[in-house]
Design a protein around this motif. Structure first.
Motif, PDB file in Angstrom:
ATOM      1  N   PHE A  81     -40.956  64.985 -51.647  1.00 26.90           N
ATOM      2  CA  PHE A  81     -41.816  64.479 -50.435  1.00 26.90           C
ATOM      3  C   PHE A  81     -42.522  65.504 -49.937  1.00 26.90           C
ATOM      4  O   PHE A  81     -41.202  66.119 -48.985  1.00 26.90           O
ATOM      5  N   SER A  82     -42.949  64.810 -48.927  1.00 28.46           N
ATOM      6  CA  SER A  82     -43.223  66.097 -47.288  1.00 28.46           C
ATOM      7  C   SER A  82     -43.086  64.842 -45.861  1.00 28.46           C
ATOM      8  O   SER A  82     -44.420  63.617 -46.308  1.00 28.46           O
ATOM      9  N   ALA A  83     -42.578  64.909 -45.574  1.00 29.51           N
ATOM     10  CA  ALA A  83     -43.078  64.344 -44.266  1.00 29.51           C
ATOM     11  C   ALA A  83     -43.007  65.182 -42.394  1.00 29.51           C
ATOM     12  O   ALA A  83     -42.173  65.791 -42.515  1.00 29.51           O
ATOM     13  N   ALA A  84     -43.642  64.166 -42.061  1.00 24.31           N
ATOM     14  CA  ALA A  84     -44.766  64.804 -40.490  1.00 24.31           C
ATOM     15  C   ALA A  84     -43.238  64.188 -39.565  1.00 24.31           C
ATOM     16  O   ALA A  84     -44.089  62.996 -39.831  1.00 24.31           O
ATOM     17  N   VAL A  85     -43.215  64.397 -38.421  1.00 20.55           N
ATOM     18  CA  VAL A  85     -43.329  63.799 -37.406  1.00 20.55           C
ATOM     19  C   VAL A  85     -43.352  64.587 -36.504  1.00 20.55           C
ATOM     20  O   VAL A  85     -42.819  65.391 -35.932  1.00 20.55           O
ATOM     21  N   VAL A  86     -44.377  64.007 -35.764  1.00 18.57           N
ATOM     22  CA  VAL A  86     -45.080  64.857 -34.285  1.00 18.57           C
ATOM     23  C   VAL A  86     -44.919  63.641 -32.867  1.00 18.57           C
ATOM     24  O   VAL A  86     -44.700  62.924 -33.310  1.00 18.57           O
ATOM     25  N   ASP A  87     -44.895  64.222 -31.992  1.00 16.65           N
ATOM     26  CA  ASP A  87     -45.680  64.160 -30.295  1.00 16.65           C
ATOM     27  C   ASP A  87     -47.260  63.775 -30.566  1.00 16.65           C
ATOM     28  O   ASP A  87     -47.808  64.724 -31.081  1.00 16.65           O
ATOM     29  N   ASP A  88     -47.792  63.238 -28.997  1.00 13.04           N
ATOM     30  CA  ASP A  88     -49.342  63.410 -28.853  1.00 13.04           C
ATOM     31  C   ASP A  88     -49.493  65.448 -29.231  1.00 13.04           C
ATOM     32  O   ASP A  88     -50.966  65.511 -28.855  1.00 13.04           O
ATOM     33  N   ARG A  89     -48.949  65.708 -28.415  1.00 13.73           N
ATOM     34  CA  ARG A  89     -49.249  67.348 -28.270  1.00 13.73           C
ATOM     35  C   ARG A  89     -49.074  68.213 -29.821  1.00 13.73           C
ATOM     36  O   ARG A  89     -49.785  68.779 -30.059  1.00 13.73           O
ATOM     37  N   GLY A  90     -48.811  67.028 -31.159  1.00 11.77           N
ATOM     38  CA  GLY A  90     -48.127  67.869 -32.082  1.00 11.77           C
ATOM     39  C   GLY A  90     -46.956  68.702 -32.315  1.00 11.77           C
ATOM     40  O   GLY A  90     -46.956  69.931 -33.151  1.00 11.77           O
ATOM     41  N   ASP A  91     -46.330  68.612 -31.176  1.00 11.34           N
ATOM     42  CA  ASP A  91     -45.121  69.429 -31.532  1.00 11.34           C
ATOM     43  C   ASP A  91     -43.978  68.622 -32.777  1.00 11.34           C
ATOM     44  O   ASP A  91     -44.301  66.965 -32.290  1.00 11.34           O
ATOM     45  N   GLY A  92     -43.284  69.394 -33.177  1.00 12.79           N
ATOM     46  CA  GLY A  92     -42.181  68.204 -34.129  1.00 12.79           C
ATOM     47  C   GLY A  92     -41.962  69.082 -35.316  1.00 12.79           C
ATOM     48  O   GLY A  92     -41.340  69.663 -35.378  1.00 12.79           O
ATOM     49  N   LEU A  93     -41.738  68.185 -36.097  1.00 13.56           N
ATOM     50  CA  LEU A  93     -41.008  68.676 -37.630  1.00 13.56           C
ATOM     51  C   LEU A  93     -41.624  68.373 -38.877  1.00 13.56           C
ATOM     52  O   LEU A  93     -42.002  67.067 -38.604  1.00 13.56           O
ATOM     53  N   VAL A  94     -41.695  69.222 -39.262  1.00 15.90           N
ATOM     54  CA  VAL A  94     -41.804  68.783 -41.670  1.00 15.90           C
ATOM     55  C   VAL A  94     -40.517  68.702 -42.234  1.00 15.90           C
ATOM     56  O   VAL A  94     -40.759  70.127 -41.782  1.00 15.90           O
ATOM     57  N   PHE A  95     -40.304  68.101 -42.872  1.00 18.95           N
ATOM     58  CA  PHE A  95     -39.321  69.036 -43.702  1.00 18.95           C
ATOM     59  C   PHE A  95     -39.721  67.865 -45.563  1.00 18.95           C
ATOM     60  O   PHE A  95     -40.606  67.026 -44.688  1.00 18.95           O
TER      61      PHE A  95
END
Length: 138
Positions: A81-95
């Protein structure tokens, strides 16, 4: 016609009951006034507070999407799996977690403004796009 003594006792009982109800009303009213004073003492939220709250919410990692897939042709069950977790500006991480028969590997990539310095796999790009748009089709 009832005798005057019975009427006097009944009137006294009604008066005592009315006094008890009045006392109960005073006690409840006192409690309500105390609660009202407490609420009035609290500072209402002003425009500056709302702006700060909105900024905090915008930075919260609250957009999440997961894409499951088979990383290898001989493996089934979509265990990678790939998961993305970001804020409203598109900052965050993908693991991503790549599952193989004998091992599992996990990778994390930072996301800034919707992009990454590291090359994103198609599955990571799909998870990031789904998290940013809120679509569940991933």
């Amino acid at each position: 016609m009832p005798d005057p003594q019975t009427l006097a006792v009944a009137a006294l009982a009604v008066a005592g009951l009315a006094l008890l109800v009045a006392l109960l009303v005073v006690v409840v009213l006192t409690r309500v006034r105390g609660q009202l004073r407490l609420l009035e003492g609290q500072r209402p939220v002003g425009a500056g507070d709302l702006a700060a709250l909105r900024a905090d919410i915008a930075q919260a990692l609250r957009h999440v999407a997961v894409v499951r897939y088979d990383a290898f042709g001989d493996m089934g069950g979509r265990l990678s799996f790939s998961a993305a977790v970001v804020d409203d500006r598109g900052d965050g991480l993908v693991f991503s977690s790549i599952h193989a028969r004998g091992e599992s590997r996990t990778y994390a990539k930072g996301i800034v403004g919707g992009g990454s310095d590291a090359t994103l796999t198609p599955e990571e790009q799909q998870a990031l796009a789904a998290a940013r748009t809120g679509s569940q089709g991933a």
